[in-house]
Design a protein around this motif. Structure first.
Motif, PDB file in Angstrom:
ATOM      1  N   LYS A 108       0.844  -1.193   0.000  1.00 21.35           N
ATOM      2  CA  LYS A 108       0.000   0.000   0.000  1.00 21.35           C
ATOM      3  C   LYS A 108       0.878   1.241   0.000  1.00 21.35           C
TER       4      LYS A 108
ATOM      5  N   TRP B  38      -6.297   8.080   0.613  1.00 23.36           N
ATOM      6  CA  TRP B  38      -6.390   7.754  -0.803  1.00 23.36           C
ATOM      7  C   TRP B  38      -7.257   8.776  -1.532  1.00 23.36           C
TER       8      TRP B  38
ATOM      9  N   ILE C  93       2.202   6.383   5.373  1.00 27.37           N
ATOM     10  CA  ILE C  93       2.645   7.419   4.441  1.00 27.37           C
ATOM     11  C   ILE C  93       2.246   8.790   4.975  1.00 27.37           C
TER      12      ILE C  93
ATOM     13  N   GLU D 183       2.756   4.765  -1.835  1.00 28.27           N
ATOM     14  CA  GLU D 183       2.358   5.918  -2.628  1.00 28.27           C
ATOM     15  C   GLU D 183       2.367   5.566  -4.115  1.00 28.27           C
TER      16      GLU D 183
ATOM     17  N   TYR E  84      -4.182   7.720  -6.064  1.00 32.22           N
ATOM     18  CA  TYR E  84      -3.018   7.434  -5.241  1.00 32.22           C
ATOM     19  C   TYR E  84      -3.128   8.198  -3.930  1.00 32.22           C
ATOM     20  N   CYS E  85      -2.235   7.875  -3.002  1.00 32.28           N
ATOM     21  CA  CYS E  85      -2.254   8.524  -1.696  1.00 32.28           C
ATOM     22  C   CYS E  85      -1.846   9.981  -1.840  1.00 32.28           C
ATOM     23  N   SER E  86      -2.528  10.837  -1.083  1.00 31.64           N
ATOM     24  CA  SER E  86      -2.293  12.263  -1.258  1.00 31.64           C
ATOM     25  C   SER E  86      -2.372  12.992   0.072  1.00 31.64           C
TER      26      SER E  86
ATOM     27  N   CYS F 230      -3.156   3.842   2.624  1.00 35.94           N
ATOM     28  CA  CYS F 230      -1.979   4.720   2.700  1.00 35.94           C
ATOM     29  C   CYS F 230      -1.259   4.574   4.031  1.00 35.94           C
TER      30      CYS F 230
ATOM     31  N   GLN G  37      -1.496  10.948   8.779  1.00 28.70           N
ATOM     32  CA  GLN G  37      -1.269  10.054   7.658  1.00 28.70           C
ATOM     33  C   GLN G  37      -2.061  10.507   6.441  1.00 28.70           C
ATOM     34  N   TRP G  38      -1.514  10.289   5.266  1.00 27.58           N
ATOM     35  CA  TRP G  38      -2.228  10.598   4.033  1.00 27.58           C
ATOM     36  C   TRP G  38      -3.407   9.650   3.829  1.00 27.58           C
TER      37      TRP G  38
ATOM     38  N   GLY H 240       6.339   5.025   2.326  1.00 27.35           N
ATOM     39  CA  GLY H 240       5.914   3.654   2.112  1.00 27.35           C
ATOM     40  C   GLY H 240       6.771   2.713   2.910  1.00 27.35           C
TER      41      GLY H 240
END
Length: 349
Positions: free
Chosen positions: A49, A333, A294, A51, A339-341, A291, A330-331, A300
């Motif tokens: 899981k 999705w 992250i 970025e 993607y993770c943001s 995520c 934490q970021w 990651g």
């Protein structure tokens, strides 16, 4: 009248299901790390899981509602909570949706900008997760009326006690979020071993209402290296040093990220039938699970990603909040970008 045997079977099924549904999150990836033969990010192993893992993610909408009205967060303080720790958590909750005047004073990247990603999630009525998150009424149980050891079902009883209290009960609102926060000396089922926090909804048979709720524990005395990473680091990773917490409290600063994680998932999947990946609703992978670990660009596995550093304290953070506070969250999705943001991403600057 229902047959007693049927009732006992239903209770058993409920108790067996609770540990899985919306089952929680731990910021440190444990399995690969414990089996590592050498320190370092590559030896610790990267979670799948990571970025930019769009090819691995099958996030789907399952036709359930999201929290689209004003989300009033009602903290329930279970155990002894110093005033300073409460202030830190309240400041984070207020930072999710600050007043226009307060928002103008907060420099980017902000907590409210982080919440904008959560707001991208919609339900079948085309309603987005609400932009309005308000700090609601609070309830304290400093005497731990349910004891110092709680099961997952006990958490629902704590919510019930708060909404059924004789004096100043919390309002029962299916669009609110009830946040049970346990002090460091409270043991909760699966805490540290499998969970740092979880969310679900209350059963009418237990509470009298279907209410979205989350639990998060203070890990300072039990497992900060698991639930307050990167402000504490496991002993089996001697090459890594813990980073300084932005509010000077390892346990509470660690809790803030877990609270953010659980609120994001609660808002986008309040009844366990809205947004999640995987085919099994009893074991969903939700928008923050995707995520895990992250916090910045490049994150990651065992690496948090690139963070900001406070010039005065040297503390690590990635978002600014109300009252000059800084937080590390934490970021989540992004369903548009796949993607993770987070607002501290380098491509946002």
């Amino acid at each position: 009248m229902r047959h007693p045997g049927v009732l006992l079977l239903l209770v058993a099924l409920v108790l067996a299901t609770i540990p899985l549904l919306a089952a929680a999150w731990r910021p440190w990836p444990p399995t690969a790390a414990r089996n590592a033969t050498a320190p370092g990010a590559s030896a610790l192993g990267a979670s799948k899981k990571f970025e930019g893992s769009s090819e691995l993610v099958k996030l789907q909408y399952h036709m359930g509602p999201v929290l689209s009205g004003t989300i009033t967060v009602h903290p329930i303080w279970y155990g002894a909570w110093p005033a300073a720790q409460k202030r830190t958590i309240r400041a984070f909750l207020r930072s999710l949706s600050p007043s226009p005047a307060e928002a103008a004073r907060i420099p980017p990247p902000t907590v409210s900008a982080w919440w904008r990603t959560v707001r991208l999630y919609t339900d079948q009525t085309a309603a987005n997760v609400s932009a309005a998150v308000a700090l609601g009424r609070e309830k304290s149980d400093a005497r731990m009326s349910r004891g110092a050891r709680l099961s997952r079902l006990d958490i629902q009883a704590v919510v019930r006690d708060a909404v059924a209290a004789r004096t100043r009960p919390l309002p029962a609102d299916s669009g609110a979020a009830y946040l049970v926060l346990t002090a460091p000396d409270v043991a909760v089922q699966d805490f540290c071993g499998q969970a740092c926090g979880f969310h679900y909804f209350t059963f009418p048979s237990v509470v009298g209402y279907t209410l979205p709720y989350a639990w998060v524990g203070n890990s300072a005395r039990r497992c900060p290296e698991v639930c307050a990473y990167p402000f504490a680091v496991p002993a089996y990773v001697p090459s890594r040093r813990p980073q300084a917490p932005p509010n000077g409290d390892v346990g509470v600063d660690g809790m803030v990220s877990v609270i953010a994680h659980e609120l994001a998932e609660l808002a986008s999947n309040p009844l366990a039938n809205a947004w999640y990946a995987g085919s099994d609703p009893s074991f969903p992978t939700e928008i923050a699970d995707l995520c895990e670990g992250i916090y910045g660009t490049g994150g990651g596995g065992a690496y948090t990603g690139q963070l900001l550093t406070d010039a005065r304290s040297g503390a690590s953070y990635n978002v600014n909040g109300a009252g000059g506070r800084k937080f590390l969250v934490q970021w989540v999705w992004d369903p548009v970008l796949s993607y993770c943001s987070g607002p501290n991403a380098l491509d946002h600057q």
